[in-house]
Write a protein that holds these residues in place. Sequence first.
Motif, PDB file in Angstrom:
ATOM      1  N   LEU A 162       2.496   1.626  -3.474  1.00  0.00           N
ATOM      2  CA  LEU A 162       1.547   2.134  -4.468  1.00  0.00           C
ATOM      3  C   LEU A 162       1.263   3.617  -4.271  1.00  0.00           C
ATOM      4  CD1 LEU A 162      -0.972  -0.847  -4.640  1.00  0.00           C
ATOM      5  CD2 LEU A 162       0.575  -0.072  -6.453  1.00  0.00           C
ATOM      6  N   GLU A 163       1.094   4.043  -3.024  1.00  0.00           N
ATOM      7  CA  GLU A 163       0.796   5.455  -2.753  1.00  0.00           C
ATOM      8  C   GLU A 163       1.965   6.354  -3.134  1.00  0.00           C
ATOM      9  OE1 GLU A 163      -1.451   8.700  -1.940  1.00  0.00           O
ATOM     10  OE2 GLU A 163      -2.105   6.615  -2.099  1.00  0.00           O
ATOM     11  N   ASP A 214       0.826  -1.212   0.000  1.00  0.00           N
ATOM     12  CA  ASP A 214       0.000   0.000   0.000  1.00  0.00           C
ATOM     13  C   ASP A 214       0.859   1.261   0.000  1.00  0.00           C
ATOM     14  OD1 ASP A 214      -2.311  -1.531  -0.032  1.00  0.00           O
ATOM     15  OD2 ASP A 214      -2.609  -1.412   2.147  1.00  0.00           O
ATOM     16  N   SER A 215       1.899   1.275   0.815  1.00  0.00           N
ATOM     17  CA  SER A 215       2.803   2.428   0.842  1.00  0.00           C
ATOM     18  C   SER A 215       3.506   2.590  -0.495  1.00  0.00           C
ATOM     19  CB  SER A 215       3.844   2.275   1.951  1.00  0.00           C
ATOM     20  OG  SER A 215       3.231   2.280   3.213  1.00  0.00           O
ATOM     21  N   ARG A 259       2.010   6.644  -6.841  1.00  0.00           N
ATOM     22  CA  ARG A 259       0.971   7.577  -7.302  1.00  0.00           C
ATOM     23  C   ARG A 259       1.388   9.034  -7.069  1.00  0.00           C
ATOM     24  NH1 ARG A 259      -2.873   3.999  -4.326  1.00  0.00           N
ATOM     25  NH2 ARG A 259      -3.527   2.463  -5.848  1.00  0.00           N
ATOM     26  N   LEU A 260       1.909   9.301  -5.885  1.00  0.00           N
ATOM     27  CA  LEU A 260       2.354  10.660  -5.568  1.00  0.00           C
ATOM     28  C   LEU A 260       3.452  11.117  -6.518  1.00  0.00           C
ATOM     29  CD1 LEU A 260       2.525  10.458  -1.671  1.00  0.00           C
ATOM     30  CD2 LEU A 260       0.979  11.908  -2.997  1.00  0.00           C
TER      31      LEU A 260
END
Length: 57
Positions: free
Chosen positions: A28-29, A25-26, A32-33
């Motif tokens: 992927l985030e 999750d980290s 994205r950022l």
Amino acid sequence: MTSEQEGREPKKLVSGQTNLRMGIDSHLEISRLAEASGKSMNEVILKAIDEVIEKVS
């Protein structure tokens, strides 16, 4: 504050490279950022680290 700013030699020279393990999750985030800001994941992570260092120094 870095050792140079304190006027002393660093105790040990480092390579400037490290491996970082993080959850999916980290990862992927951050991906994205980075894409949204037009930066690399490395740049996003380094900025976050610099902000934490500045805050606690």
